[in-house]
Design a protein around this motif. Structure first.
Motif, PDB file in Angstrom:
ATOM      1  N   SER A  27      87.344 -64.863  -3.541  1.00 40.57           N
ATOM      2  CA  SER A  27      87.860 -66.287  -3.292  1.00 40.57           C
ATOM      3  C   SER A  27      88.001 -67.141  -4.548  1.00 40.57           C
ATOM      4  N   GLU A  28      87.089 -66.713  -5.437  1.00 42.16           N
ATOM      5  CA  GLU A  28      87.058 -67.094  -6.873  1.00 42.16           C
ATOM      6  C   GLU A  28      88.344 -66.611  -7.558  1.00 42.16           C
ATOM      7  N   ALA A  29      88.552 -65.141  -7.210  1.00 43.65           N
ATOM      8  CA  ALA A  29      89.657 -64.531  -8.031  1.00 43.65           C
ATOM      9  C   ALA A  29      90.857 -65.163  -7.594  1.00 43.65           C
ATOM     10  N   ASP A  30      91.189 -65.345  -6.498  1.00 39.64           N
ATOM     11  CA  ASP A  30      92.345 -66.160  -6.100  1.00 39.64           C
ATOM     12  C   ASP A  30      92.657 -67.218  -6.624  1.00 39.64           C
ATOM     13  N   GLY A  31      91.718 -68.190  -7.001  1.00 34.46           N
ATOM     14  CA  GLY A  31      92.100 -69.313  -7.715  1.00 34.46           C
ATOM     15  C   GLY A  31      92.459 -69.065  -9.287  1.00 34.46           C
ATOM     16  N   LEU A  32      91.708 -68.064  -9.736  1.00 34.01           N
ATOM     17  CA  LEU A  32      91.793 -67.531 -11.205  1.00 34.01           C
ATOM     18  C   LEU A  32      93.296 -67.317 -11.360  1.00 34.01           C
ATOM     19  N   VAL A  33      93.542 -66.402 -10.423  1.00 32.41           N
ATOM     20  CA  VAL A  33      95.086 -65.569 -10.394  1.00 32.41           C
ATOM     21  C   VAL A  33      96.047 -66.676 -10.336  1.00 32.41           C
ATOM     22  N   ALA A  34      96.014 -67.723  -9.575  1.00 33.30           N
ATOM     23  CA  ALA A  34      96.994 -68.851  -9.200  1.00 33.30           C
ATOM     24  C   ALA A  34      96.963 -69.607 -10.515  1.00 33.30           C
ATOM     25  N   ALA A  35      95.874 -69.685 -11.199  1.00 32.65           N
ATOM     26  CA  ALA A  35      95.902 -70.583 -12.437  1.00 32.65           C
ATOM     27  C   ALA A  35      96.658 -69.797 -13.533  1.00 32.65           C
ATOM     28  N   LEU A  36      96.604 -68.601 -13.675  1.00 30.37           N
ATOM     29  CA  LEU A  36      97.457 -67.570 -14.745  1.00 30.37           C
ATOM     30  C   LEU A  36      98.648 -67.709 -14.259  1.00 30.37           C
ATOM     31  N   GLU A  37      99.013 -67.658 -13.014  1.00 25.63           N
ATOM     32  CA  GLU A  37     100.521 -67.592 -12.400  1.00 25.63           C
ATOM     33  C   GLU A  37     101.058 -68.954 -13.039  1.00 25.63           C
ATOM     34  N   ALA A  38     100.362 -70.132 -12.578  1.00 26.74           N
ATOM     35  CA  ALA A  38     100.766 -71.390 -13.212  1.00 26.74           C
ATOM     36  C   ALA A  38     100.932 -71.524 -14.590  1.00 26.74           C
ATOM     37  N   GLY A  39     100.320 -71.208 -15.267  1.00 26.12           N
ATOM     38  CA  GLY A  39     100.369 -71.190 -16.734  1.00 26.12           C
ATOM     39  C   GLY A  39     101.380 -70.224 -17.307  1.00 26.12           C
ATOM     40  N   ALA A  40     101.687 -69.181 -16.707  1.00 25.26           N
ATOM     41  CA  ALA A  40     102.766 -68.493 -17.067  1.00 25.26           C
ATOM     42  C   ALA A  40     104.084 -69.177 -16.910  1.00 25.26           C
TER      43      ALA A  40
END
Length: 71
Positions: A27-40
């Motif tokens: 659940s935490e990993a999904d949020g982190l990956v979404a934040a990384l994608e948004a930054g990219a």
């Protein structure tokens, strides 16, 4: 476009695997990956905006007309 989608999915799976190996809950990993994608995406948009529709100097004039019309 399909090759980029495949590369994106593969990168996402690798990040999830790395986070899982470090004990990060899914659940935490999904949020982190979404934040990384948004930054990219934000970074890519900034690069496009900075170009202001112009062809990078390294590409020369041979692509200028067609690229600027496309933008």
């Amino acid at each position: 476009m399909t090759q980029y989608q495949t590369a994106g999915v593969n990168a996402r799976l690798k990040v999830f695997a790395l986070l899982e190996a470090q004990g990060v809950p899914a659940s935490e990993a999904d949020g982190l990956v979404a934040a990384l994608e948004a930054g990219a995406v934000a970074g890519a948009q900034c690069q496009v905006i900075e170009l202001n529709g112009l062809v990078p100097a390294c590409q020369g004039l041979r692509f200028a007309d067609s690229r600027d019309k496309g933008v």
